[in-house]
Design a protein around this motif. Structure first.
Motif, PDB file in Angstrom:
ATOM      1  N   HIS A 165      64.839   3.671  31.437  1.00 38.55           N
ATOM      2  CA  HIS A 165      65.779   2.963  31.486  1.00 38.55           C
ATOM      3  C   HIS A 165      65.572   1.949  30.511  1.00 38.55           C
ATOM      4  O   HIS A 165      64.550   1.492  30.526  1.00 38.55           O
ATOM      5  CB  HIS A 165      65.552   2.286  33.420  1.00 38.55           C
ATOM      6  CG  HIS A 165      66.579   0.982  33.528  1.00 38.55           C
ATOM      7  ND1 HIS A 165      66.688   0.292  32.936  1.00 38.55           N
ATOM      8  CD2 HIS A 165      67.249   1.250  34.436  1.00 38.55           C
ATOM      9  CE1 HIS A 165      67.798  -0.841  33.534  1.00 38.55           C
ATOM     10  NE2 HIS A 165      68.419   0.064  34.152  1.00 38.55           N
ATOM     11  N   PRO A 166      66.629   1.221  30.269  1.00 41.27           N
ATOM     12  CA  PRO A 166      66.719   0.364  29.045  1.00 41.27           C
ATOM     13  C   PRO A 166      66.340  -0.421  28.923  1.00 41.27           C
ATOM     14  O   PRO A 166      65.736  -1.761  28.128  1.00 41.27           O
ATOM     15  CB  PRO A 166      67.835   0.650  28.375  1.00 41.27           C
ATOM     16  CG  PRO A 166      68.963   0.561  29.353  1.00 41.27           C
ATOM     17  CD  PRO A 166      68.003   1.713  30.749  1.00 41.27           C
ATOM     18  N   GLY A 167      66.094  -1.445  30.805  1.00 45.82           N
ATOM     19  CA  GLY A 167      65.551  -2.569  30.913  1.00 45.82           C
ATOM     20  C   GLY A 167      63.954  -2.754  31.425  1.00 45.82           C
ATOM     21  O   GLY A 167      63.304  -4.153  30.990  1.00 45.82           O
ATOM     22  N   ILE A 168      63.648  -1.671  30.994  1.00 55.59           N
ATOM     23  CA  ILE A 168      61.765  -1.650  30.806  1.00 55.59           C
ATOM     24  C   ILE A 168      60.968  -1.498  30.431  1.00 55.59           C
ATOM     25  O   ILE A 168      61.308   0.052  29.499  1.00 55.59           O
ATOM     26  CB  ILE A 168      61.644  -0.375  32.388  1.00 55.59           C
ATOM     27  CG1 ILE A 168      62.085  -0.625  33.725  1.00 55.59           C
ATOM     28  CG2 ILE A 168      60.198   0.106  32.565  1.00 55.59           C
ATOM     29  CD1 ILE A 168      62.382   0.668  34.868  1.00 55.59           C
ATOM     30  N   ALA A 202      59.163  -5.680  33.042  1.00 56.54           N
ATOM     31  CA  ALA A 202      61.240  -5.602  32.615  1.00 56.54           C
ATOM     32  C   ALA A 202      61.031  -6.239  30.898  1.00 56.54           C
ATOM     33  O   ALA A 202      60.017  -7.070  30.395  1.00 56.54           O
ATOM     34  CB  ALA A 202      61.917  -6.863  33.569  1.00 56.54           C
ATOM     35  N   ARG A 203      61.989  -5.610  30.671  1.00 53.90           N
ATOM     36  CA  ARG A 203      62.011  -6.063  28.798  1.00 53.90           C
ATOM     37  C   ARG A 203      63.045  -7.873  28.996  1.00 53.90           C
ATOM     38  O   ARG A 203      63.601  -7.557  29.395  1.00 53.90           O
ATOM     39  CB  ARG A 203      63.074  -5.340  27.700  1.00 53.90           C
ATOM     40  CG  ARG A 203      63.186  -5.546  26.985  1.00 53.90           C
ATOM     41  CD  ARG A 203      64.270  -4.125  26.345  1.00 53.90           C
ATOM     42  NE  ARG A 203      63.552  -2.773  26.467  1.00 53.90           N
ATOM     43  CZ  ARG A 203      62.324  -2.293  25.821  1.00 53.90           C
ATOM     44  NH1 ARG A 203      61.783  -2.898  25.025  1.00 53.90           N
ATOM     45  NH2 ARG A 203      62.154  -0.945  26.189  1.00 53.90           N
ATOM     46  N   GLY A 231      64.330 -10.204  28.721  1.00 54.52           N
ATOM     47  CA  GLY A 231      66.005 -10.520  28.583  1.00 54.52           C
ATOM     48  C   GLY A 231      66.468 -10.359  30.053  1.00 54.52           C
ATOM     49  O   GLY A 231      67.919 -10.005  30.670  1.00 54.52           O
ATOM     50  N   ALA A 232      66.509  -8.799  30.245  1.00 56.68           N
ATOM     51  CA  ALA A 232      66.726  -7.754  31.561  1.00 56.68           C
ATOM     52  C   ALA A 232      67.040  -8.518  33.009  1.00 56.68           C
ATOM     53  O   ALA A 232      66.319  -8.875  33.382  1.00 56.68           O
ATOM     54  CB  ALA A 232      66.236  -6.569  31.245  1.00 56.68           C
ATOM     55  N   GLU A 233      67.803  -8.160  33.085  1.00 54.39           N
ATOM     56  CA  GLU A 233      68.341  -8.730  35.236  1.00 54.39           C
ATOM     57  C   GLU A 233      68.075  -7.148  36.035  1.00 54.39           C
ATOM     58  O   GLU A 233      69.029  -6.220  35.339  1.00 54.39           O
ATOM     59  CB  GLU A 233      69.376  -9.791  34.977  1.00 54.39           C
ATOM     60  CG  GLU A 233      69.282 -10.645  34.047  1.00 54.39           C
ATOM     61  CD  GLU A 233      71.191 -11.709  34.734  1.00 54.39           C
ATOM     62  OE1 GLU A 233      70.284 -12.021  34.060  1.00 54.39           O
ATOM     63  OE2 GLU A 233      71.560 -10.962  35.382  1.00 54.39           O
ATOM     64  N   LEU A 234      66.412  -7.771  35.703  1.00 56.17           N
ATOM     65  CA  LEU A 234      66.202  -6.107  36.918  1.00 56.17           C
ATOM     66  C   LEU A 234      66.732  -5.964  38.452  1.00 56.17           C
ATOM     67  O   LEU A 234      65.465  -7.837  39.091  1.00 56.17           O
ATOM     68  CB  LEU A 234      65.425  -5.010  36.449  1.00 56.17           C
ATOM     69  CG  LEU A 234      65.242  -4.356  35.478  1.00 56.17           C
ATOM     70  CD1 LEU A 234      64.333  -4.237  35.031  1.00 56.17           C
ATOM     71  CD2 LEU A 234      66.368  -3.851  34.579  1.00 56.17           C
ATOM     72  N   ASP A 235      66.633  -5.738  39.448  1.00 56.44           N
ATOM     73  CA  ASP A 235      66.262  -5.671  40.963  1.00 56.44           C
ATOM     74  C   ASP A 235      65.831  -3.719  41.208  1.00 56.44           C
ATOM     75  O   ASP A 235      66.702  -3.241  41.065  1.00 56.44           O
ATOM     76  CB  ASP A 235      67.538  -6.477  41.410  1.00 56.44           C
ATOM     77  CG  ASP A 235      68.787  -5.552  41.652  1.00 56.44           C
ATOM     78  OD1 ASP A 235      68.823  -4.571  41.547  1.00 56.44           O
ATOM     79  OD2 ASP A 235      69.913  -6.387  41.314  1.00 56.44           O
ATOM     80  N   LEU A 273      67.958  -0.327  40.065  1.00 54.17           N
ATOM     81  CA  LEU A 273      66.401   0.401  40.281  1.00 54.17           C
ATOM     82  C   LEU A 273      67.000   2.307  40.970  1.00 54.17           C
ATOM     83  O   LEU A 273      66.152   3.162  40.466  1.00 54.17           O
ATOM     84  CB  LEU A 273      65.341   0.574  39.729  1.00 54.17           C
ATOM     85  CG  LEU A 273      64.678  -1.044  37.972  1.00 54.17           C
ATOM     86  CD1 LEU A 273      63.301  -1.311  38.920  1.00 54.17           C
ATOM     87  CD2 LEU A 273      65.400  -0.090  37.419  1.00 54.17           C
TER      88      LEU A 273
END
Length: 497
Positions: free
Chosen positions: A423-426, A449-450, A452-456, A460
């Motif tokens: 996943h590009p945000g991890i 998380a990377r 600036g990435a907004e993950l929930d 995922l």
């Protein structure tokens, strides 16, 4: 040492005896014999010969059994595939085992459409455009006897999670499959009067080799429930006068929580309630005994690599030794608990469980390095760490292989981590199991998380759903700035647990 030979014997001795019960229909031993001969003819027409591999990705239906026995009649190897898997996982197994034919239920067509491995396809339980219908081919074929395979010829390739995160194919011969069936029949005193309910997926090694195989070996009746459902499970037990059932612990607790009129069902025909895939504590054991109005609960412990074969915790031990897997190997099984220094564990010690079984697999398919690493002087190293109590009973306390067992399904954490890491945000992820009262364990992902990435969690879960079977998808996501590591950089998963 051949279950097809057992079918032949039963068909001669009791041709009109029910072998399979499914959805209100009965297939006798004589009819099952003929259906297996016709299945062999269908496969022969597709070019299948001795040594080839044939896969099935099905629910619990007669077609699965027909294909299994027809495959064995030709001396080919059977490859059961988890019907919960997604296309990349199925593609890997078909390619790795070099399967030439796959049978699948029509409901699973969207998954098979995305599989790239070139393979002849047969559909069942519904029409699929452009795919021959297995039932139609069966009805039109003229049965053949095929050949009698040798005891040491390959009968099955059963896939299980491995140390690299990729599934490994456990290769079993006709001898080891038959001995696994025999061991189960002996340990539970199975007879030809058995009515065994298959509500857990039949493609799992224990339902397939222990309980389906054991029932066939003694000439009993197998009741097929297409898919587990708490209400339909209870209805089947009552309607079919089931005598023996095997399931994960959650299959026992779900009816208590989901079926309001549970107490109204007549479950008195069952003489053996068998569970595996995780222990049941004392409070849970007492709850089940009271609710099911039975003290006939058995816990079984074993590995796909061993048949499965291993240990049994018997009814009289359920409360006093709740949580234990037993204290010695079952029929045809030797057991050791080995400490880190190589000596046998004594009461109060912990060590790795080693098994040696008559029904041991031949090895991992095309993976001699993994096979060699798993065995020590003929002993299979399970990777499970157990504590030995003062009476010699074993209590599993950890897993060297970092396997998560949820609802009886094995989940290898690295496989899930590899998916989430894409996943590009991890930046970083670690997956562990958290104890769960019904499922044994639930899958939890710890995520960094990377910037600036907004993950929930919902995003995922959706990401994983395209790449993993549902039971492998983490139910919980813990977001952190860093993951705990040793000074040398090794991840400390015990801290996450």
């Amino acid at each position: 040492m051949n279950l097809v030979a057992q079918l032949e014997r039963a068909a001669r001795a009791t041709p009109d005896k029910p072998f399979l019960r499914h959805d209100g229909t009965t297939i006798t031993y004589a009819q099952a014999r003929e259906r297996s001969r016709r299945a062999a003819a269908v496969l022969r027409g597709l070019g299948i010969a001795a040594g080839d591999r044939v896969a099935a990705m099905c629910f619990n239906t007669p077609a699965f059994v027909d294909l299994l026995l027809g495959t064995w009649r030709l001396g080919a190897a059977f490859v059961p595939i988890n019907h919960k898997l997604q296309a990349p996982e199925v593609d890997y197994m078909l390619a790795h085992s070099r399967c030439k034919v796959v049978l699948f239920d029509a409901a699973l067509a969207p998954v098979l459409e995305r599989v790239a491995h070139p393979v002849e396809r047969l559909a069942t339980e519904g029409a699929v455009a452009g795919v021959p219908d297995f039932g139609t081919l069966l009805d039109a074929s003229k049965g053949i006897d095929g050949i009698r395979p040798g005891d040491d010829d390959v009968a099955e390739i059963l896939y299980t999670s491995g140390t690299t995160g990729r599934p490994k194919g456990c290769v079993h011969s006709h001898r080891t499959v038959t001995l696994a069936a025999m061991a189960s029949a002996l340990s539970l005193s199975m007879t030809r009067d058995e009515h065994t309910l298959m509500a857990m997926p039949i493609w799992h090694s224990s339902p397939l080799n222990n309980w389906f195989g054991g029932t066939l070996y003694v000439g009993g009746t197998v009741v097929l429930l297409r898919e587990y459902h708490p209400l339909r499970f209870l209805e089947a037990v009552e309607r079919e006068r089931v005598t023996l059932y095997f399931g994960a612990p959650v299959s026992y607790t779900l009816p208590l929580d989901k079926v309001e009129h549970f107490a109204s069902f007549d479950l008195s025909s069952v003489r053996a309630w068998i569970y595996g895939g995780g222990p049941i504590g004392a409070a849970q054991a007492e709850r089940l005994a009271q609710a099911y109005r039975s003290n006939a609960f058995f816990q079984v412990y074993g590995m796909t690599e061993t048949g499965p074969a291993g240990t049994t915790l018997y009814p009289h031990e359920q409360i006093a030794k709740a949580g234990s897997i037993g204290h010695h190997g079952g029929p045809g099984v030797d057991l050791r608990v080995v400490r880190e220094d190589g000596r046998d564990a004594q009461p109060g010690d912990t060590g790795e469980i080693w098994l040696a079984a008559d029904s041991m697999m031949l090895g991992y398919l095309d993976d001699p390095a993994a096979t060699s690493a798993t065995f020590a002087d003929g002993w299979y190293r399970t990777g499970d760490v157990a504590r030995v109590d003062e009476d010699g009973y074993l209590f599993v306390v950890d897993r060297l292989k970092d396997m998560i067992v949820t609802g009886g399904e094995n989940v290898y954490s690295k496989e899930v981590e590899d998916v989430l890491s894409a996943h590009p945000g991890i930046v970083e992820v670690a997956v562990v199991g958290r104890p769960h009262p019904d499922w044994g364990e639930t899958v939890v992902a710890h995520v960094v998380a990377r910037a600036g990435a907004e993950l929930d969690g919902d995003a995922l879960r959706a990401f994983c759903a395209e790449r993993l079977a549902g039971y492998k998808i983490p139910r919980e996501y813990v977001f952190a700035d860093t993951l705990p590591r040793t000074p040398t950089g090794k991840l400390q998963k015990f801290m996450l647990r």
